[in-house]
Design a protein around this motif. Structure first.
Motif: not given
Length: 564
Positions: A286-309
């Motif tokens: 349940m927690i691995t396959f149905t609950v996504p990442e919730t930690f804002a710093p990690i979500l924004l870090k991934k967004r920054a990586q996409k924006l740089r590219k």
């Protein structure tokens, strides 16, 4: 549960980007949680000390501006001038933020989905707590199969709880670096795998080692769940979800002996581990396959990586990428500071000792109940397990009081002009502390074999009712007192609490044999009665202690209640 204070006027006086547009400020989002370790008073001032943020503070320098993680902006970025180490010039970096009403911000998810995620992590905590206690229903099974003494058989409980104290020292920083979801998935997978050798163990050594590994792995959900709820819910919404979570770790130990008693009587002790395997596997899926990442710093870090590219612009970044701390400094802060607080701060020391007494009492009951009901009244393990139901009911009722406690704190906060002293968090503890010795005295002197079974069970009810009020009040007080060091203070409490809880099951039976059922429980009641002085001492003297503290947070605007 934490309750947001009404004051909301703090700004960053040291950062060149202290001001955010009024529209953005109106949409600023704030976390609060028990798991925080802000590195300096400077950072605390920057991110509003009245909200307790679960931010990657171990990953950044002391002068970091962490508003990117709590603010929603129209453009999805904050311009931050920083002196380049290469050119020596001031250069503008685009600190990536969530946009206003951003659907990728966990706080903006639908309430139904947030509640689903909340119940999944609460269920996971229930499973962990359940696994810690279910095997106490049949310690005789391994004794007979492996030809060992009772103390050796009880070691499987001890090492599991020791893991609870060791694991958070590793998993908390891992969640800041890699995110919550990978840590949940990896640790629960390890826990599931190592339950299997326990179920098929051929010797006591295998059982003890695998239980220790399980305890360490299972400690991760208990460490991260408070932060997950802080990720999902806004401050004003968090009361009920936190109440649901608070009850789960205490209902689990109460239900464990109940279910374990019936299972052991009918299927044998190995099925206690197969049941753990089933529940842990369900929680992992349940927690691995149905609950996504919730930690804002990690979500924004991934967004920054996409924006740089996608934008071909290297200026898109986050604070964690821009100001990374040396690994040695991170380890020093995380590993050593809890012990500094524990041994140098009387508030942390005595609150931790009090919570250790309460936690140890919970595990003592796993031995005391069979002594009273199976040894004294001749009951079976399954019927003895039923006597934990009043304890569980007390825990649930105590959790239901959380909204009223929060409402009272808001009134106190208003009376103090929105800046109440941290000691106001101790008011619920000053009431609830009497439930513990009262319940123990009832349990003690109704435990004669000829007295009705309801007597000791009602003692358990009083103790269950007091536990959550005590724990929440203690956590809130430590967080308010050590705002910038709160995670370290709570880690110190968890460490000493887990080691004491682990040790209690090893001497409880001998204590009851030597003192007798009534006086052994009375001894615990007298210890609980002595501990009742702790919240009162800190309520009246805590402010003076904080004033001379090296680590405690100090706010010059803190106000006493306004007299009518």
């Amino acid at each position: 549960m934490e309750t947001p204070r009404s004051d909301n006027t703090h700004t960053n006086a040291t950062s060149p980007t202290a001001s955010v547009g009024s529209d953005d400020r109106n949409h600023a989002q704030a976390h609060q949680t028990d798991y925080l370790d802000l590195p300096t008073r400077q950072v605390t001032a920057q991110v509003q000390p009245d909200d307790y943020l679960d931010l990657p503070v171990r990953e950044v320098t002391d002068g970091a501006d962490l508003r990117e993680y709590i603010a929603e902006t129209r453009e999805g970025e904050i311009i931050k001038p920083v002196k380049s180490n290469v050119t020596g010039k001031i250069e503008d970096w685009k600190m990536v933020t969530f946009t206003i009403d951003d659907p990728e911000n966990p706080k903006n998810w639908s309430k139904a989905y947030k509640w689903y995620c909340t119940m999944v992590v609460a269920f996971t905590c229930f499973v962990v707590a359940f696994c810690s206690s279910v095997i106490t229903a049949d310690v005789e099974g391994p004794m007979e199969d492996f030809h060992v003494g009772r103390e050796v058989s009880l070691l499987v409980v001890t090492v599991f709880v020791i893991g609870f104290g060791v694991g958070p020292m590793v998993f908390a920083p891992m969640s800041e670096i890699f995110g919550r979801r990978p840590v949940y998935a990896l640790t629960l997978a390890i826990a599931v795998i190592f339950v299997i050798p326990c179920a098929v163990a051929k010797n006591i050594g295998t059982l003890i080692v695998c239980r220790l590994i399980d305890g360490i792995a299972f400690s991760a959900p208990m460490t991260l769940v408070g932060g997950t709820l802080a990720d999902l819910w806004k401050s004003e919404e968090r009361g009920v979800p936190m109440a649901a979570f608070s009850a789960a770790p205490f209902i689990g130990p109460a239900i464990g002996p109940l279910a374990g008693g019936f299972l052991a009587d009918n299927c044998g002790w190995r099925w206690l581990y197969w049941l753990q395997l089933i529940l842990a596997f369900v929680a992992w899926v349940m927690i691995t396959f149905t609950v996504p990442e919730t930690f804002a710093p990690i979500l924004l870090k991934k967004r920054a990586q996409k924006l740089r590219k996608s934008q071909d612009d290297p200026r898109y970044t986050t604070e964690t990428e821009l100001d990374s701390r040396p690994m040695g400094e991170k380890l020093r802060i995380f590993l050593f500071r809890p012990f500094q607080l524990l041994f140098l701060e009387p508030i942390v020391l005595f609150i931790s000792l009090y919570m250790s007494v309460i936690y140890g009492l919970l595990y003592m009951f796993f031995v005391a109940y069979p002594i009273v009901y199976q040894g004294g009244k001749g009951w079976s393990a399954s019927n003895t397990g039923l006597m934990f139901i009043p304890l569980a009911i007390g825990v649930v009722l105590s959790a239901c009081c959380a909204p009223f406690v929060n409402k009272h704190y808001l009134k106190v906060s208003l009376a103090c002009g929105g800046k109440p002293p941290a000691e106001k968090r101790l008011i619920p503890m000053m009431w609830a502390c009497w439930c513990i010795p009262s319940g123990l005295f009832v349990f003690a002197w109704t435990s004669y074999p000829h007295i009705h079974w309801m007597g000791p069970a009602m003692g358990g009810f009083l103790i269950g009712f007091g536990i959550i009020l005590l724990y929440n009040s203690a956590n809130n007080y430590l967080v308010d007192t050590y705002q910038h060091q709160a995670a370290s203070a709570l880690a110190a409490k968890t460490f000493i609490r887990s080691f004491w809880g682990a040790s209690t099951v090893l001497f409880t039976e001998q204590m009851y044999e030597r003192l007798g059922d009534q006086w052994a429980s009375s001894l615990l009641a007298f210890i609980g009665l002595a501990c009742c002085a702790i919240p009162y001492v800190f309520y009246f003297k805590g402010e003076s202690i904080r004033r001379f503290s090296r680590f405690a947070f100090s706010d010059d605007e803190e106000k006493p209640p306004v007299k009518a």
